[in-house]
Scaffold this motif. Structure first.
Motif, PDB file in Angstrom:
ATOM      1  N   CYS A  28       0.788  -1.264  -0.042  1.00 35.38           N
ATOM      2  CA  CYS A  28      -0.192  -0.053   0.068  1.00 35.38           C
ATOM      3  C   CYS A  28       1.022   1.383  -0.056  1.00 35.38           C
ATOM      4  N   GLY A  67      -9.496   5.844   6.008  1.00 35.14           N
ATOM      5  CA  GLY A  67      -8.411   6.533   5.899  1.00 35.14           C
ATOM      6  C   GLY A  67      -7.142   6.255   4.751  1.00 35.14           C
ATOM      7  N   PRO A  70      -7.981   6.341  10.340  1.00 31.31           N
ATOM      8  CA  PRO A  70      -8.764   7.104  10.918  1.00 31.31           C
ATOM      9  C   PRO A  70      -8.480   7.556  12.289  1.00 31.31           C
ATOM     10  N   THR A  95     -13.125   1.612   9.603  1.00 31.94           N
ATOM     11  CA  THR A  95     -12.112   0.722   9.267  1.00 31.94           C
ATOM     12  C   THR A  95     -10.841   1.142   9.663  1.00 31.94           C
ATOM     13  N   ASN A  97      -6.652   0.041  11.163  1.00 35.07           N
ATOM     14  CA  ASN A  97      -5.469  -1.025  11.185  1.00 35.07           C
ATOM     15  C   ASN A  97      -5.453  -1.461  12.487  1.00 35.07           C
ATOM     16  N   SER A 119      -8.103  -4.173   9.650  1.00 36.24           N
ATOM     17  CA  SER A 119      -7.288  -4.873   8.458  1.00 36.24           C
ATOM     18  C   SER A 119      -6.283  -5.769   9.150  1.00 36.24           C
ATOM     19  N   ASP A 121      -3.416  -8.457   7.914  1.00 33.05           N
ATOM     20  CA  ASP A 121      -3.041  -9.418   6.881  1.00 33.05           C
ATOM     21  C   ASP A 121      -2.362 -10.490   7.319  1.00 33.05           C
ATOM     22  N   ASN A 158     -10.082  -7.921   7.854  1.00 35.84           N
ATOM     23  CA  ASN A 158     -10.026  -7.721   6.327  1.00 35.84           C
ATOM     24  C   ASN A 158      -8.596  -8.262   5.844  1.00 35.84           C
ATOM     25  N   VAL A 160      -5.720  -9.190   2.777  1.00 33.96           N
ATOM     26  CA  VAL A 160      -5.294  -9.232   1.406  1.00 33.96           C
ATOM     27  C   VAL A 160      -4.242 -10.110   1.371  1.00 33.96           C
ATOM     28  N   CYS A 189      -6.471  -8.586  -4.205  1.00 34.73           N
ATOM     29  CA  CYS A 189      -5.642  -7.104  -4.420  1.00 34.73           C
ATOM     30  C   CYS A 189      -6.299  -6.587  -5.803  1.00 34.73           C
ATOM     31  N   ILE A 192      -4.023  -0.866  -7.932  1.00 40.36           N
ATOM     32  CA  ILE A 192      -3.976   0.485  -7.418  1.00 40.36           C
ATOM     33  C   ILE A 192      -2.708   0.867  -6.875  1.00 40.36           C
ATOM     34  N   GLN A 195       0.197  -1.377  -6.054  1.00 44.33           N
ATOM     35  CA  GLN A 195      -0.215  -2.598  -6.739  1.00 44.33           C
ATOM     36  C   GLN A 195      -0.740  -2.444  -8.154  1.00 44.33           C
ATOM     37  N   MET A 321      -4.195   3.908  -2.625  1.00 42.04           N
ATOM     38  CA  MET A 321      -5.237   3.338  -1.762  1.00 42.04           C
ATOM     39  C   MET A 321      -5.381   4.163  -0.448  1.00 42.04           C
ATOM     40  N   CYS A 322      -4.126   4.668  -0.037  1.00 45.86           N
ATOM     41  CA  CYS A 322      -4.161   5.486   1.329  1.00 45.86           C
ATOM     42  C   CYS A 322      -4.976   6.861   1.275  1.00 45.86           C
ATOM     43  N   GLY A 325      -8.967   5.391   0.845  1.00 49.51           N
ATOM     44  CA  GLY A 325      -9.638   4.783   1.774  1.00 49.51           C
ATOM     45  C   GLY A 325     -10.139   3.429   1.710  1.00 49.51           C
ATOM     46  N   GLY A 326      -9.934   2.868   0.603  1.00 47.20           N
ATOM     47  CA  GLY A 326     -10.301   1.256   0.337  1.00 47.20           C
ATOM     48  C   GLY A 326     -11.874   1.187   0.253  1.00 47.20           C
TER      49      GLY A 326
END
Ligand code: SAM
Length: 326
Positions: A28, A67, A70, A95, A97, A119, A121, A158, A160, A189, A192, A195, A321-322, A325-326
């Protein structure tokens, strides 16, 4: 009721509170971070509340805060209760981290937020550190467990999955959905930002096969009113759920009900297209609510029927993406 040219009802707004993030996930953000927005270019809380009020007037019923991260934005603990106090919203969710989740759970609960997406992973401390570039797994996990104990539901995790990076954890996430009430969401994925070429892309079909081979059939669940694009399942006897968000292998544009607002005030009708309309300058130039309503309607009018990924003249998404905000 807000509806677009293709008769999709638009009732969901995702608001990015900031472009700042306290992690640097390898897929990201680069290690040094992205170029930051200037403070004066970020929508102020009173501007966000005004936009939210207008959105509600038009038929938005669900807002998700995202975010960047956020929970790193200063004053978020005062803003969230003001947002959830607005009349006319059925649902406000977040949403995150999870790094600051534990410290904010009381505030989130008092504000009436019940649904949280974290999120996550990796379930392994060292792999989490490799992916996010920070050694925060333990505090994120503590936040998730505390949220569960405080009765937040559902808590969606969430993930990825990327080939060669965390694909060896698919079964661990499956086991978690067996043993705990978490809703595991595998998100494909998307091409964006870093990625753009999705070099480590793993289709959800492969993940599903691995899970079924190990844990047995996935029984469909839902649809529920907050499902969105996820296809939801449960294992026989499992406490949690497995969900698949397969933007790439199975487009769900025909049921897309959302708009996105970036931290610098751009309204995006589609995550995977570069189309946007600006709200910040009109607000700061003193436009009336009626004028802002027109801008909202314009964003809805230009919402594409489908994301342009497979079209011949596809231009890759310029935003990171950052910042969306996805
Ligand atoms: N900081 C918050 C968080 O971590 O959830 C919100 C922002 S983050 C950009 C939102 C989500 O976007 C995360 O779940 C992240 O995994 C996902 N994401 C980032 N880049 C992605 C990509 N190329 N494809 C799919 N999901 C991506």
């Amino acid at each position: 009721m807000l509806a677009d040219r293709y008769n999709r009802r638009i009732n969901y707004l995702r608001i990015s509170l900031t472009d700042r993030c306290n992690l640097r996930c390898i897929y990201c953000m680069p290690p040094e971070g992205e170029r930051k927005l200037r403070h004066r270019d970020i929508l102020r809380y009173e501007e966000l509340l005004r936009i939210a009020r207008i959105a509600i007037k038009l038929g938005i019923r669900k807002i998700r805060l995202t975010g960047g991260e956020p929970l790193v934005r200063k004053g978020v603990d005062e803003f969230i209760p003001m947002l959830t106090a607005l009349e006319g919203l059925d649902d406000v969710s977040l949403t995150t981290n999870g790094v600051y989740l534990k410290d904010n759970l009381e505030m989130l609960k008092d504000s009436g937020i019940k649904r949280i997406n974290v999120s996550l992973d990796s379930l392994k401390r060292l792999n989490f550190k490799y992916i996010t570039r920070f050694d925060y797994f333990n505090r994120v996990w503590e936040g998730i467990e505390k949220a569960r104990d405080m009765g937040f539901y559902p808590i969606k995790l969430n993930i990825v999955i990327m080939k060669g990076i965390n694909d060896n954890e698919v079964l661990d996430f499956g086991r978690l959905a067996m043993e705990q009430p978490y809703h595991i969401r595998f998100i494909e994925c998307m091409p964006i930002g870093l990625q753009a070429n999705c070099t480590a892309f793993m289709p959800n079909t492969e993940i599903e096969k691995a899970l079924v081979d190990r844990f047995g059939p996935l029984v469909p669940v839902g649809p529920g009113k907050n499902d969105g694009p996820a296809k939801r399942f449960r294992f026989e006897g499992g406490k949690g759920e497995i969900g698949f968000i397969s933007a790439i292998s199975h487009s769900f544009c025909h049921e897309c009900n959302r708009l996105r607002l970036t931290a610098n005030g751009k309204l995006l009708p589609c995550l995977l297209s570069n189309t946007e309309v600006d709200l910040k300058d009109p607000i700061r130039r003193g436009y009336l609510d009626e004028d802002l309503i027109e801008i909202f309607l314009k964003a809805v009018e230009i919402k594409p029927r489908c994301h342009p990924l497979n079209s011949e003249n596809y231009e890759s998404v310029q935003r990171k993406m950052c910042s969306i905000g996805g």
